[in-house]
Design a protein around this motif. Structure first.
Motif, mmCIF file in Angstrom:
data_model
loop_
_atom_site.group_PDB
_atom_site.id
_atom_site.type_symbol
_atom_site.label_atom_id
_atom_site.label_comp_id
_atom_site.label_asym_id
_atom_site.label_seq_id
_atom_site.Cartn_x
_atom_site.Cartn_y
_atom_site.Cartn_z
ATOM 1 N N LYS A 152 0.767 -1.418 -0.318
ATOM 2 C CA LYS A 152 -0.241 -0.068 0.023
ATOM 3 C C LYS A 152 0.965 1.160 -0.126
ATOM 4 N N GLU A 153 1.902 1.272 0.929
ATOM 5 C CA GLU A 153 3.375 2.250 1.052
ATOM 6 C C GLU A 153 3.272 2.782 -0.363
ATOM 7 N N GLN A 154 4.138 1.348 -0.987
ATOM 8 C CA GLN A 154 4.127 1.946 -2.734
ATOM 9 C C GLN A 154 3.923 2.261 -3.178
ATOM 10 N N ILE A 155 1.958 1.309 -3.509
ATOM 11 C CA ILE A 155 0.951 2.172 -4.730
ATOM 12 C C ILE A 155 0.681 3.531 -3.981
ATOM 13 N N GLU A 156 0.784 4.107 -3.289
ATOM 14 C CA GLU A 156 0.640 5.260 -2.073
ATOM 15 C C GLU A 156 1.972 6.288 -2.512
ATOM 16 N N GLN A 157 3.068 6.148 -2.866
ATOM 17 C CA GLN A 157 4.312 6.520 -3.249
ATOM 18 C C GLN A 157 4.407 6.530 -4.955
ATOM 19 N N ALA A 250 -11.423 14.344 -13.254
ATOM 20 C CA ALA A 250 -11.629 14.206 -12.577
ATOM 21 C C ALA A 250 -11.383 11.917 -13.067
ATOM 22 N N GLY A 251 -12.100 12.153 -14.317
ATOM 23 C CA GLY A 251 -11.680 11.292 -15.234
ATOM 24 C C GLY A 251 -10.539 10.581 -15.146
ATOM 25 N N LEU A 252 -9.773 11.945 -15.718
ATOM 26 C CA LEU A 252 -8.660 11.416 -15.525
ATOM 27 C C LEU A 252 -7.114 11.277 -14.426
ATOM 28 N N LEU A 253 -7.802 11.613 -13.739
ATOM 29 C CA LEU A 253 -7.325 11.359 -12.343
ATOM 30 C C LEU A 253 -7.960 9.450 -11.848
ATOM 31 N N GLU A 254 -9.250 8.951 -12.361
ATOM 32 C CA GLU A 254 -9.851 7.838 -12.413
ATOM 33 C C GLU A 254 -8.839 7.256 -13.230
ATOM 34 N N GLU A 255 -8.662 7.747 -13.749
ATOM 35 C CA GLU A 255 -7.504 6.684 -15.250
ATOM 36 C C GLU A 255 -6.140 6.034 -13.963
ATOM 37 N N ILE A 256 -5.701 6.698 -13.789
ATOM 38 C CA ILE A 256 -4.387 6.690 -13.054
ATOM 39 C C ILE A 256 -4.664 6.011 -12.358
ATOM 40 N N GLN A 260 -5.523 -0.701 -9.782
ATOM 41 C CA GLN A 260 -4.791 -0.457 -8.187
ATOM 42 C C GLN A 260 -6.206 -0.072 -7.217
ATOM 43 N N GLU A 261 -5.654 -0.529 -5.980
ATOM 44 C CA GLU A 261 -6.226 0.352 -4.874
ATOM 45 C C GLU A 261 -6.378 1.831 -5.237
ATOM 46 N N ARG A 262 -7.217 2.958 -4.682
ATOM 47 C CA ARG A 262 -6.894 4.331 -4.878
ATOM 48 C C ARG A 262 -6.075 4.485 -3.598
ATOM 49 N N GLY A 263 -4.982 5.403 -3.235
ATOM 50 C CA GLY A 263 -4.637 5.573 -2.180
ATOM 51 C C GLY A 263 -5.097 6.846 -1.846
#
Length: 354
Positions: A152-157, A250-256, A260-263
């Motif tokens: 989770k920390e890795q995904i968050e970073q 918001a759509g662009l950021l959701e695609e990012i 994977q789990e959104r941090g």
């Protein structure tokens, strides 16, 4: 056999009985099997022994002077350090009521007197095997939690780095944008810290929230960056433009974060972008008002406008600091949440502006 005794020697069994002969009998049975024993003739003596070494299993008499076995069991089960230690009573339990009390206190078993060596060994072995399996499972779970937390920390970073990279791209495409994004992010952090002192927000805004908004706010206008402003001359209303900005951003950021789990950084950034044109009174876009608008978006709305008022834009000249403060204050309850405006009026001297 010798190797088995070495393994058993790792287990420490605490024997507590006010009759020394009973302690000696159990001590002989268990040490002969290779177990390490700790012997006490009172609960107080047992507690003193446990200050320096923790037993793996406790064998305790039920009826003892001063502090009895039931109270001793409750004491151990009430302490996080000792609650997992298997507790077995060694006593003559003749009634179902006594057995019920023992199990309610937290005991896992009882060994009747007089002692049968085979029964003592079998019961002790069984409970130690169960305890060992439980400890191994607990260790496995801790390792899994640690691994998951690390992931989770890795995904968050990684998501945080993507947001900062987007902010850098926006800055490079527009010279003014860089200073604006930095100012908005900085001011959002200060406004959030100020809100922490209000009773209604003290349990809502944490230090983590402040840290997160300082990153997420840097790309508050990502939708405006990717959607061209055609202007009302081309038949596009301001409301339609803000709607596109919110949806595209918001759509662009959701695609990012897809797949994977959104941090926390990305989650907050999505909420801020999605409510880019919202107003406290519900007249903006989306048509949400009051606390329907996420707190972070309400903070960004004021911080963004305060900095924009200090520069030329949208066919107007930059406002003086005094006029900027007046405009922000006048829009309290319409564009902005009153509580945020009140904090703004207390700390505006610390805020940065264009």
């Amino acid at each position: 056999m010798e190797q088995e005794n070495v393994k058993r020697g790792r287990f420490k069994i605490l024997i507590v009985d006010d009759i020394p002969m009973n302690v000696d009998i159990l001590d002989n049975i268990l040490t002969h099997e290779g177990y390490t024993t700790m012997c006490a003739v009172s609960v107080q003596e047992a507690i003193n022994l446990m200050k320096t070494q923790k037993p793996t299993l406790v064998l305790s008499d039920l009826s003892m002077p001063e502090v009895d076995g039931l109270e001793f069991c409750r004491m151990l089960k009430g302490n996080p350090r000792t609650r997992d230690i298997p507790f077995v009573f060694i006593s003559v339990m003749n009634t179902s009521e006594e057995k019920e009390q023992a199990f309610l206190a937290g005991a896992v078993d009882f060994i009747p007197k007089p002692f049968d060596a085979v029964e003592v060994i079998m019961r002790v072995n069984n409970h130690l095997k169960t305890y060992q399996l439980q400890q191994e499972m607990a260790d496995h779970n801790r390792m899994m939690h640690k691994f998951i937390d690390h992931q989770k920390e890795q995904i968050e970073q990684e998501q945080k780095n993507v947001l900062l990279a987007l902010a850098t791209l926006m800055e490079k495409r527009n010279a003014h944008m860089g200073g604006h994004l930095e100012n908005v992010a900085y001011n959002c952090g200060l406004l959030a810290q100020g809100l922490q002192f209000l009773p209604k927000y003290e349990n809502v805004i944490s230090d983590e929230f402040v840290e997160t908004i300082r990153v997420a706010a840097k790309i508050h206008s990502i939708g405006k960056f990717i959607v061209p402003d055609k202007g009302e001359a081309d038949g596009e209303s301001r409301q339609e433009y803000l709607k596109k900005c919110a949806e595209e951003g918001a759509g662009l950021l959701e695609e990012i974060g897809a797949g994977q789990e959104r941090g926390r950084f990305l989650s907050m950034a999505v909420r801020i972008a999605g409510y880019y044109g919202a107003r406290w009174d519900g007249t903006g876009y989306p048509a949400a008002g009051g606390r329907e608008i996420p707190l972070e978006a309400r903070i960004v709305a004021l911080a963004n406008d305060f900095d924009n008022l200090g520069v030329d834009g949208d066919g107007r000249k930059a406002c003086s600091l005094e006029d900027s403060i007046r405009i922000i204050t006048e829009k309290s309850g319409t564009y902005y949440e009153p509580d945020i405006v009140n904090i703004f009026n207390r700390i505006w001297r610390k805020l940065k502006r264009g």
